[in-house]
Write a protein that holds these residues in place. Structure first.
Motif, PDB file in Angstrom:
ATOM      1  N   ALA A  78      89.825 108.580  57.958  1.00  8.26           N
ATOM      2  CA  ALA A  78      89.806 107.156  58.326  1.00  8.26           C
ATOM      3  C   ALA A  78      88.496 106.522  57.867  1.00  8.26           C
ATOM      4  N   LEU A  79      87.403 107.286  58.009  1.00 12.89           N
ATOM      5  CA  LEU A  79      86.095 106.779  57.576  1.00 12.89           C
ATOM      6  C   LEU A  79      86.101 106.514  56.066  1.00 12.89           C
ATOM      7  N   VAL A  80      86.628 107.474  55.317  1.00 13.88           N
ATOM      8  CA  VAL A  80      86.664 107.316  53.852  1.00 13.88           C
ATOM      9  C   VAL A  80      87.481 106.074  53.493  1.00 13.88           C
ATOM     10  N   ASP A  81      88.590 105.872  54.185  1.00 17.22           N
ATOM     11  CA  ASP A  81      89.407 104.673  53.921  1.00 17.22           C
ATOM     12  C   ASP A  81      88.586 103.411  54.166  1.00 17.22           C
ATOM     13  N   SER A  82      87.891 103.369  55.302  1.00 19.40           N
ATOM     14  CA  SER A  82      87.141 102.128  55.569  1.00 19.40           C
ATOM     15  C   SER A  82      85.946 101.971  54.623  1.00 19.40           C
ATOM     16  N   LEU A  83      85.340 103.121  54.211  1.00 17.18           N
ATOM     17  CA  LEU A  83      84.232 103.013  53.245  1.00 17.18           C
ATOM     18  C   LEU A  83      84.755 102.467  51.909  1.00 17.18           C
ATOM     19  N   ARG A  84      85.965 102.875  51.546  1.00 14.69           N
ATOM     20  CA  ARG A  84      86.519 102.401  50.265  1.00 14.69           C
ATOM     21  C   ARG A  84      86.801 100.903  50.314  1.00 14.69           C
ATOM     22  N   LEU A  85      87.019 100.378  51.506  1.00 16.09           N
ATOM     23  CA  LEU A  85      87.189  98.920  51.629  1.00 16.09           C
ATOM     24  C   LEU A  85      85.819  98.227  51.643  1.00 16.09           C
ATOM     25  N   THR A  86      84.792  98.992  52.024  1.00 19.09           N
ATOM     26  CA  THR A  86      83.449  98.427  52.218  1.00 19.09           C
ATOM     27  C   THR A  86      82.716  98.186  50.908  1.00 19.09           C
ATOM     28  N   VAL A  87      82.788  99.154  49.976  1.00 19.64           N
ATOM     29  CA  VAL A  87      82.069  98.984  48.707  1.00 19.64           C
ATOM     30  C   VAL A  87      83.019  98.357  47.675  1.00 19.64           C
ATOM     31  N   ALA A  88      82.414  97.641  46.709  1.00 15.69           N
ATOM     32  CA  ALA A  88      83.233  96.845  45.782  1.00 15.69           C
ATOM     33  C   ALA A  88      84.175  97.720  44.943  1.00 15.69           C
ATOM     34  N   ASP A  89      83.697  98.930  44.586  1.00  7.73           N
ATOM     35  CA  ASP A  89      84.509  99.791  43.731  1.00  7.73           C
ATOM     36  C   ASP A  89      84.779 101.101  44.481  1.00  7.73           C
ATOM     37  N   PRO A  90      86.048 101.339  44.886  1.00 12.01           N
ATOM     38  CA  PRO A  90      86.342 102.530  45.706  1.00 12.01           C
ATOM     39  C   PRO A  90      85.972 103.840  45.031  1.00 12.01           C
ATOM     40  N   SER A  91      85.830 103.845  43.691  1.00  9.94           N
ATOM     41  CA  SER A  91      85.481 105.114  43.035  1.00  9.94           C
ATOM     42  C   SER A  91      84.045 105.524  43.369  1.00  9.94           C
ATOM     43  N   ARG A  92      83.279 104.607  43.939  1.00  5.83           N
ATOM     44  CA  ARG A  92      81.911 104.972  44.348  1.00  5.83           C
ATOM     45  C   ARG A  92      81.878 105.617  45.739  1.00  5.83           C
ATOM     46  N   VAL A  93      83.047 105.865  46.294  1.00  4.18           N
ATOM     47  CA  VAL A  93      83.150 106.661  47.534  1.00  4.18           C
ATOM     48  C   VAL A  93      83.873 107.941  47.126  1.00  4.18           C
ATOM     49  N   SER A  94      83.135 109.054  47.080  1.00  2.00           N
ATOM     50  CA  SER A  94      83.702 110.258  46.477  1.00  2.00           C
ATOM     51  C   SER A  94      83.853 111.405  47.473  1.00  2.00           C
ATOM     52  N   THR A  95      85.019 112.044  47.394  1.00  2.00           N
ATOM     53  CA  THR A  95      85.200 113.314  48.111  1.00  2.00           C
ATOM     54  C   THR A  95      85.467 114.435  47.094  1.00  2.00           C
ATOM     55  N   GLY A  96      85.139 114.151  45.836  1.00  2.00           N
ATOM     56  CA  GLY A  96      85.330 115.163  44.780  1.00  2.00           C
ATOM     57  C   GLY A  96      84.499 116.404  45.063  1.00  2.00           C
ATOM     58  N   GLU A  97      85.113 117.554  44.813  1.00  2.00           N
ATOM     59  CA  GLU A  97      84.486 118.821  45.208  1.00  2.00           C
ATOM     60  C   GLU A  97      83.087 119.008  44.611  1.00  2.00           C
ATOM     61  N   SER A  98      82.936 118.719  43.298  1.00  2.00           N
ATOM     62  CA  SER A  98      81.636 118.997  42.664  1.00  2.00           C
ATOM     63  C   SER A  98      80.583 118.001  43.152  1.00  2.00           C
ATOM     64  N   ILE A  99      80.982 116.756  43.370  1.00  2.00           N
ATOM     65  CA  ILE A  99      80.003 115.758  43.872  1.00  2.00           C
ATOM     66  C   ILE A  99      79.564 116.137  45.281  1.00  2.00           C
ATOM     67  N   ILE A 100      80.525 116.540  46.093  1.00  2.00           N
ATOM     68  CA  ILE A 100      80.189 116.952  47.467  1.00  2.00           C
ATOM     69  C   ILE A 100      79.237 118.155  47.416  1.00  2.00           C
ATOM     70  N   ALA A 101      79.549 119.129  46.562  1.00  2.00           N
ATOM     71  CA  ALA A 101      78.716 120.343  46.483  1.00  2.00           C
ATOM     72  C   ALA A 101      77.295 120.018  46.036  1.00  2.00           C
ATOM     73  N   LEU A 102      77.150 119.039  45.140  1.00  2.00           N
ATOM     74  CA  LEU A 102      75.812 118.663  44.652  1.00  2.00           C
ATOM     75  C   LEU A 102      74.935 118.067  45.746  1.00  2.00           C
ATOM     76  N   HIS A 103      75.535 117.597  46.814  1.00  2.00           N
ATOM     77  CA  HIS A 103      74.775 116.948  47.880  1.00  2.00           C
ATOM     78  C   HIS A 103      74.665 117.823  49.136  1.00  2.00           C
ATOM     79  N   ALA A 104      74.862 119.139  48.964  1.00  2.00           N
ATOM     80  CA  ALA A 104      74.929 120.025  50.130  1.00  2.00           C
ATOM     81  C   ALA A 104      73.629 120.748  50.460  1.00  2.00           C
TER      82      ALA A 104
END
Ligand SMILES: Cc1cc2nc3c(=O)[nH]c(=O)nc-3n(C[C@H](O)[C@H](O)[C@H](O)COP(=O)(O)OP(=O)(O)OC[C@H]3O[C@@H](n4cnc5c(N)ncnc54)[C@H](O)[C@@H]3O)c2cc1C
Length: 469
Positions: A9-35
């Motif tokens: 639900a948070l990801v959905d609302s974040l995707r409405l919050t920023v102008a371009d939803p692709s800047r809200v990422s749950t992609g595995e490699s992006i997530i791993a880079l920030h761990a």
């Protein structure tokens, strides 16, 4: 990564919050880079990574996070240690790297306004065309937002740390409020110094979305130098004398014999394997000529076994690049291990005894660590390459750090000069400033009542629990 239902639900609302939803990422490699980070603290995946482009987007993300009580960990270039960027409780990793514009250079006022994701090298490239540079140099190509948030310093010491060079900030608070601190004016006493409060706060009090920085004219001449000494105490004493007595010295680093041996082995250099100072002198030709004389005199006073001055710019860059990349070189030499550095700083007059005391302990216990000291500031790192899975190694490192912290505190020093507290130095912060913790907790509660901003860093979680209020 399978987000929990509330995270979806948070990801959905974040995707409405920023102008371009692709800047809200749950992609595995992006997530791993920030761990994780460089240190030995266990990494933890964030649930989502957001790449904002403006203060307004940061505000919208934080409002959303506070409403949903989701942790937010600001992320610059990810070059820090001590677990500072690890999302200990998951949540949002807020990656500021795409806010990377140099907004305005004011050459006549010697200041520059930048977004937080501007990297240090990019800033200096942008400033060079105006004949200016930004001096704070932690070696790594860190972001200015991250450097401010850690109060970074590094090999340059004349112009001080980030705190001495940040004039003003735009900050977004946990509830989404966008505010400005400080001024472009060189002096202000207008109320509490909130600029200094956010500098070094490790993203626990607000998210920096713009910085106004002091900049300097590129020096007319630069000379590098190396000086070797018969023992560590002599080298450190020479460093103190040079720091106090030679005005053009802008960098002053100390490495000891075992560290120079690794340096030679890694870079193929043939430096004398003895305690050595690396120096940089910057100023007018006349000033440098005078200061070279001073350095030669001080070198002789402390029995130098050889001083080499380097005027060629390429050779100077090679020397400093090698020094700055030395941490990375250690990582390459010890794959799979975590680079972890002590960060004690002492009054200058204490430095020789403090370094010798620390090296003696390491020798007695047969512990392996490289000495990289910012001697001009009285700050020295012993860099360990730790096996994060070996509790005995971690315990030996911590025992050593505890001892040198006690030594430093008894003599007016501090447990951390520039790397900050994160997770792994909380015990040292409490040891050093136990009496200040209630005030620090009160500030944290006032600015971030839901404790969503980088929770678990600087202040121990239990101190923020309601019962301890
Ligand atoms: C090889 C090597 C050598 C180094 N040598 C030095 C050195 O000599 N001196 C030194 O000081 N450091 C040194 N460092 C550590 C590191 O480079 C600094 O701590 C640097 O300031 C971190 O900047 P960053 O952009 O990578 O921040 P990150 O690592 O991404 O973040 C650091 C902290 O700042 C917070 N943060 C990031 N951006 C923001 C923002 N916009 N608003 C609020 N909070 C934010 C994060 O949450 C985190 O708590 C070294 C690192 C390496 C890898």
């Amino acid at each position: 990564v399978t987000p929990a239902p509330d995270v979806e639900a948070l990801v959905d609302s974040l995707r409405l919050t920023v102008a371009d939803p692709s800047r809200v990422s749950t992609g595995e490699s992006i997530i791993a880079l920030h761990a994780g980070d460089y240190g030995y603290d266990a990494s933890r995946l964030p649930d989502v990574v957001v790449f904002p482009l403006s203060a307004e987007e940061v505000s919208a993300v934080l409002t959303c996070a506070t409403t949903s009580r989701v942790p937010v960990v600001p992320y610059g270039a990810g070059t820090s240690g001590e677990g500072k960027t690890i999302p200990l409780q998951g949540g949002i990793s807020l990656d500021l790297s795409r806010m990377d514009q140099i907004v305005t250079v004011h050459p006549d006022d010697f200041d520059v306004v930048v977004q937080p994701g501007v990297l240090r090298h990019a800033l200096n490239r942008g400033l060079a065309e105006h004949g200016l540079f930004f001096p704070v140099d932690p070696g790594a190509d860190a972001s200015l937002g991250g450097m401010a948030s850690t109060n970074a310093s590094g090999t340059t010491f004349r112009q001080g740390s980030m705190r001495n060079n940040v004039l003003a900030l735009q900050v977004v608070l946990a509830d989404g409020t966008i505010m400005r601190t400080g001024a472009r004016a060189r002096k202000t006493t207008a109320g509490y110094d909130l600029t200094s409060l956010f500098v070094g706060a490790e993203g626990t009090l607000g998210v920096i979305t713009e910085l106004t920085l002091r900049v300097y004219g590129i020096p007319e001449h630069v000379i590098a130098a190396r000086a070797a000494f018969p023992d560590l105490r002599a080298a450190a004493r020479a460093a103190v004398a040079i720091s106090n007595g030679v005005p053009s010295v802008s960098r002053l680093e100390i490495l000891d014999g075992p560290t120079i041996a690794i340096f030679n082995d890694h870079y193929g250099t043939e430096l004398t394997e003895a305690p050595t100072l690396f120096l940089e002198l910057a100023g007018s030709r006349g000033m440098l000529d005078e200061d070279i004389e001073l350095i030669v005199g001080l070198g002789e006073e402390y029995a130098t076994t050889g001083i080499h001055f380097e005027r060629d710019r390429t050779a100077q860059h090679q020397l400093w690049a090698a020094r700055h990349n030395f941490g990375n070189a250690l990582m390459v030499r010890h794959p799979g291990r975590s680079a972890t550095a002590t960060d004690v700083c002492v009054p200058l007059s204490v430095l020789p005894d403090a370094i010798v005391h620390a090296r003696d302990i390491l020798r007695e216990r047969d512990l392996d660590a490289a000495l990289l000291g910012h001697a001009g500031d009285g700050n020295f790192h012993f860099v360990f390459m730790l096996d994060a899975g070996d509790p005995e190694e971690i315990a030996a490192y911590k025992r050593f750090y505890r001892e040198i912290v006690e030594y430093a505190l008894e003599r007016g020093g501090t447990s951390t000069a520039e790397h900050g507290v994160g997770v792994s130095k909380i015990e040292f912060l409490v040891r050093e400033h136990g009496d200040l913790m209630p005030s620090m907790c009160a500030i944290k509660r006032a600015l971030d009542p839901e404790n969503i901003l980088n929770p678990g860093k600087i202040i121990p979680a239990q101190m923020l629990e309601p019962t301890s209020a």
